[in-house]
Design an enzyme around this catalytic site. Structure first.
Site, mmCIF file in Angstrom:
data_model
loop_
_atom_site.group_PDB
_atom_site.id
_atom_site.type_symbol
_atom_site.label_atom_id
_atom_site.label_comp_id
_atom_site.label_asym_id
_atom_site.label_seq_id
_atom_site.Cartn_x
_atom_site.Cartn_y
_atom_site.Cartn_z
ATOM 1 N N ARG A 194 -0.787 52.054 -5.376
ATOM 2 C CA ARG A 194 -0.201 53.308 -5.864
ATOM 3 C C ARG A 194 -1.073 54.492 -5.443
ATOM 4 N NH1 ARG A 194 4.034 52.146 -9.256
ATOM 5 N NH2 ARG A 194 3.965 50.166 -10.366
ATOM 6 N N ASP B 124 16.042 52.715 -10.307
ATOM 7 C CA ASP B 124 16.274 54.045 -10.878
ATOM 8 C C ASP B 124 16.186 55.188 -9.870
ATOM 9 O OD1 ASP B 124 13.572 53.928 -10.408
ATOM 10 O OD2 ASP B 124 12.949 54.477 -12.432
ATOM 11 N N ARG C 264 10.951 51.649 -16.973
ATOM 12 C CA ARG C 264 10.194 52.749 -17.592
ATOM 13 C C ARG C 264 11.115 53.817 -18.174
ATOM 14 N NH1 ARG C 264 4.916 52.599 -16.146
ATOM 15 N NH2 ARG C 264 4.647 54.596 -17.168
ATOM 16 N N ASP D 101 13.110 48.647 -10.924
ATOM 17 C CA ASP D 101 13.694 49.453 -12.010
ATOM 18 C C ASP D 101 15.088 49.972 -11.645
ATOM 19 O OD1 ASP D 101 11.354 49.003 -13.323
ATOM 20 O OD2 ASP D 101 10.716 51.092 -13.431
ATOM 21 N N THR E 276 12.605 49.475 -5.740
ATOM 22 C CA THR E 276 12.032 49.401 -7.081
ATOM 23 C C THR E 276 12.872 48.445 -7.917
ATOM 24 O OG1 THR E 276 11.714 50.506 -9.197
ATOM 25 C CG2 THR E 276 13.202 51.594 -7.691
ATOM 26 N N GLY F 241 4.723 49.702 -6.839
ATOM 27 C CA GLY F 241 4.796 48.319 -7.323
ATOM 28 C C GLY F 241 5.580 47.474 -6.333
ATOM 29 N N ASP G 230 10.225 56.481 -5.901
ATOM 30 C CA ASP G 230 10.142 57.943 -5.867
ATOM 31 C C ASP G 230 8.723 58.456 -5.584
ATOM 32 O OD1 ASP G 230 9.392 56.995 -8.317
ATOM 33 O OD2 ASP G 230 10.531 58.464 -9.497
HETATM 34 O O1 F6P Z 1 7.604 49.271 -10.027
HETATM 35 C C1 F6P Z 1 8.127 49.600 -11.269
HETATM 36 C C2 F6P Z 1 7.403 48.855 -12.341
HETATM 37 O O2 F6P Z 1 7.610 47.478 -12.194
HETATM 38 C C3 F6P Z 1 7.766 49.322 -13.742
HETATM 39 O O3 F6P Z 1 8.894 48.709 -14.250
HETATM 40 C C4 F6P Z 1 6.503 49.033 -14.510
HETATM 41 O O4 F6P Z 1 6.369 49.898 -15.613
HETATM 42 C C5 F6P Z 1 5.449 49.273 -13.512
HETATM 43 O O5 F6P Z 1 6.003 49.082 -12.250
HETATM 44 C C6 F6P Z 1 4.228 48.393 -13.674
HETATM 45 O O6 F6P Z 1 3.292 48.791 -12.748
HETATM 46 P P1 F6P Z 1 1.932 48.048 -12.434
HETATM 47 O O7 F6P Z 1 2.259 46.798 -11.668
HETATM 48 O O8 F6P Z 1 1.176 49.011 -11.607
HETATM 49 O O9 F6P Z 1 1.290 47.720 -13.754
#
Ligand code: F6P
Length: 344
Positions: free
Chosen positions: A72, A129, A171, A127, A125, A10, A103
């Protein structure tokens, strides 16, 4: 040196600041040449590139997203994927590959290191994390956006005597929820680290009503869940790293709160608003420091490592250490949160 660079997973604010710092120091101090792989590992697999030089990386410091785009793409899921990556990296005569990601992205870097590729990682990230580092760039910006949203929700909640549940990203770790919740003065904060106790949520809301405040804000991380229940997701489709698309805990909570308390309740999901737009000054600084540290590592010949922040200092750790565990919200912040709430 000839250096490849990519951004995976992301996106988050600050990726362009890292790219710019790496390229500027590499060219201005070492005469390096760069190859930018497009859309994360997909660009390596399909050999889709863009030139990275002083011109293409000019004017991007303050821009969100990533000039290299992102995806991804999971090399592990593609038959012969790692061999293809090694072939493309060899074709471009790269001395080093710098991967900006969380990660999932770094797990691919590590697998390539085991195949002899000289990788360096930069932690990213919203997040926040990733273990091994005290901060990932992008998080500060997301925290700021979520805090502003919580601020704004106060006046409309008050005008209508409502509870508003604000769902934020996170998450497996509730960094955005707990920090924006505390900074924004939310009445209830729900994080993935602590199972939701609906009786406690209602107790806190009733205590507020009893104290004469007829409105309240609840901040919930998307990964927060009821005991013994799964996280709330949209459909059951998994992405290539096996993650479901989390969303919906905010609306579920709003319905349950209204049912149990009788207080009119609404929910809002901040979603990708938290990942978009211009990075904060803190994230530009952190991203730039990471970029300089990454190019310095490359020239020191120190590969298979991730640049990290420890306290106020930038240093580096083995890639394997970075992806070993999720860095979750600790007891210290939960203690702060509880200290602001009425005792049970
Ligand atoms: O990169 C982390 C994150 O932003 C999370 O917090 C979230 O669950 C996820 O990516 C959303 O991913 P996408 O943009 O692929 O829907």
């Amino acid at each position: 040196m000839r250096i490849g660079m990519l951004t995976g997973g992301g996106d988050c604010p600050g990726l362009n600041a890292v790219i710019r710092a790496v390229v500027r120091k590499g060219i201005l101090h070492h005469g390096d040449e760069f190859v930018g792989f497009m859309e994360g590992w997909r660009g390596v697999l399909d050999d889709v590139t863009m030139p990275l030089d002083l011109q293409t990386t000019s004017g991007i410091l303050h821009r969100g997203g990533t000039i290299l785009r992102s995806s991804r793409t999971n090399v592990k899921k593609i038959s012969g994927g790692f061999d293809k990556c090694v072939e493309v990296i060899t074709k471009h005569k790269l001395d080093c590959l710098i991967a900006l990601g969380g990660d999932d992205t770094q797990s691919i870097s590590l697998a390539l290191v085991e195949r002899g590729v000289k990788c360096i990682g930069v932690p990213k990230t919203i997040d926040n994390d990733l273990s091994g580092t005290d901060a990932c760039f992008g998080f500060d910006t997301a925290m700021g956006i979520a805090t502003e949203a919580v601020d704004r929700l106060h006046s409309t909640a008050e005008a209508h005597n409502r509870v508003i549940v604000c769902e934020v990203m996170g998450r497996d770790a509730g960094w955005i929820a707990i920090t924006s919740g505390i900074a924004g003065g939310a009445d209830v904060i729900l994080v993935p680290e602590v199972p939701i106790d609906m009786d406690e949520v209602c107790r806190l809301l009733k205590a507020r009503w009893d104290a004469g405040k007829k409105f309240a804000i609840v901040v919930a991380a998307e990964g927060a869940k009821l005991p013994e229940k799964d996280q709330i997701a949209v459909g059951d489709k998994l992405d290539s790293f096996g993650h479901v698309r989390l969303s919906g805990i905010g609306q579920m909570l709003a319905e349950e709160i209204e049912k149990r308390t009788g207080y009119e309740t609404r929910s809002v999901n901040l979603g990708h608003t938290q990942r978009g737009g211009t990075p904060s000054a803190f994230d530009r600084m952190l991203a730039t420091r990471y970029g300089i540290a990454a190019i310095d590592l490359a020239h020191a010949g120190n590969f298979g490592r991730l640049v990290v922040l420890k306290g106020t200092q930038i240093t580096d750790i083995p890639l394997a250490e970075a992806i070993a565990a999720t860095r979750t919200v600790g007891a210290d912040l939960l203690h702060v949160m509880k200290g602001l709430q009425p005792k049970g």
